[in-house]
Write an enzyme that holds these catalytic residues in place. Structure first.
Site, mmCIF file in Angstrom:
data_model
loop_
_atom_site.group_PDB
_atom_site.id
_atom_site.type_symbol
_atom_site.label_atom_id
_atom_site.label_comp_id
_atom_site.label_asym_id
_atom_site.label_seq_id
_atom_site.Cartn_x
_atom_site.Cartn_y
_atom_site.Cartn_z
ATOM 1 N N HIS A 118 6.326 6.116 -1.652
ATOM 2 C CA HIS A 118 6.893 4.888 -2.225
ATOM 3 C C HIS A 118 6.056 3.690 -1.788
ATOM 4 O O HIS A 118 5.266 3.788 -0.840
ATOM 5 C CB HIS A 118 8.333 4.698 -1.728
ATOM 6 C CG HIS A 118 8.406 4.411 -0.264
ATOM 7 N ND1 HIS A 118 8.398 5.406 0.688
ATOM 8 C CD2 HIS A 118 8.427 3.242 0.414
ATOM 9 C CE1 HIS A 118 8.427 4.851 1.888
ATOM 10 N NE2 HIS A 118 8.442 3.537 1.756
ATOM 11 N N HIS A 164 0.869 -1.180 0.000
ATOM 12 C CA HIS A 164 0.000 0.000 0.000
ATOM 13 C C HIS A 164 0.904 1.227 0.000
ATOM 14 O O HIS A 164 2.111 1.099 0.210
ATOM 15 C CB HIS A 164 -0.873 -0.022 1.256
ATOM 16 C CG HIS A 164 -0.025 -0.224 2.465
ATOM 17 N ND1 HIS A 164 0.083 -1.451 3.099
ATOM 18 C CD2 HIS A 164 0.850 0.593 3.084
ATOM 19 C CE1 HIS A 164 0.979 -1.351 4.054
ATOM 20 N NE2 HIS A 164 1.455 -0.124 4.078
#
Ligand code: 3AM
Length: 188
Positions: free
Chosen positions: A130, A43
């Site tokens: 990221h 996620h």
């Protein structure tokens, strides 16, 4: 009171997860000891909150509901592979997400402000969007992994529309963290 370890994150759609699973499988061939995040758990973390008590979680949810309800949806692109802190000393293998300005930046700002409203200290580290693919467990013999990361640096996982954000709990277990989506905050 029982606290829970929580974070605010953006979930990824299935087609992107599939691309990440394929990339993960390719990089795993390096044989380097690392804990690989399975694609169903990857996620985009906006804010790690740590242990918070249920009352604060409720308060936080109210703030997030209110603020994200007025947010516009935005498009993100998943592309590029690299390592933190750098390719010479890879500790975390990441996949890039962008653009970081615009929608992502304001969605992050809402999460940060909400965290501070429930009394958490401001995040010191600059937000660096990221997706964590792996956490490297050994510092030696990493050359095959670095080689594969470099070879896949042009990775493109596709684009997707972000239409909301979610609050997750994270339970640490010997088999790695178990994430549970506690609440969704949908944009308008
Ligand atoms: O989404 P990623 O995997 O980058 O690394 C943890 C994970 O991020 C991060 O929060 C996300 C959900 O667990 N995390 C865990 N402990 C942390 C800490 N003490 C942390 N981030 C900052 N500080």
């Amino acid at each position: 009171m029982r606290t829970m370890r929580t974070f605010i994150a953006i979930e990824l759609p299935e087609p992107i997860r599939r691309e990440l699973a394929a990339l993960g499988a390719a990089l795993r061939q390096s044989g380097v000891r690392a804990s690989w995040v399975t694609a169903d758990r990857i996620h985009l973390t906006l804010r790690f909150l740590g242990e918070i008590d249920p009352e604060d979680a409720d308060h936080l949810s109210e703030i997030l509901t209110q603020h994200y309800a007025g947010h516009e949806s935005f498009r993100l692109r998943v592309a590029g592979v690299g390592a933190f802190p750098n390719l010479k000393r890879p500790s975390v293998v990441w996949v890039g997400v962008g653009p970081s300005e615009g929608g992502l930046s304001s969605a992050h700002a809402i999460a940060e402000t909400a965290a501070q409203t429930i009394g958490l200290a401001p995040e010191k580290k600059r937000f660096n969007a990221h997706l964590t693919l792996a956490r490297v467990r050994e510092a030696r013999d990493i050359a095959p992994l670095v080689e594969l990361i470099t070879r896949h640096s042009g990775f493109c996982g596709g684009e997707f529309d972000v239409t909301g954000v979610a609050l997750f709990s994270s339970k640490l277990t010997p088999n790695g963290p178990v994430y549970k989506r506690l609440k969704d905050f949908l944009f308008r």
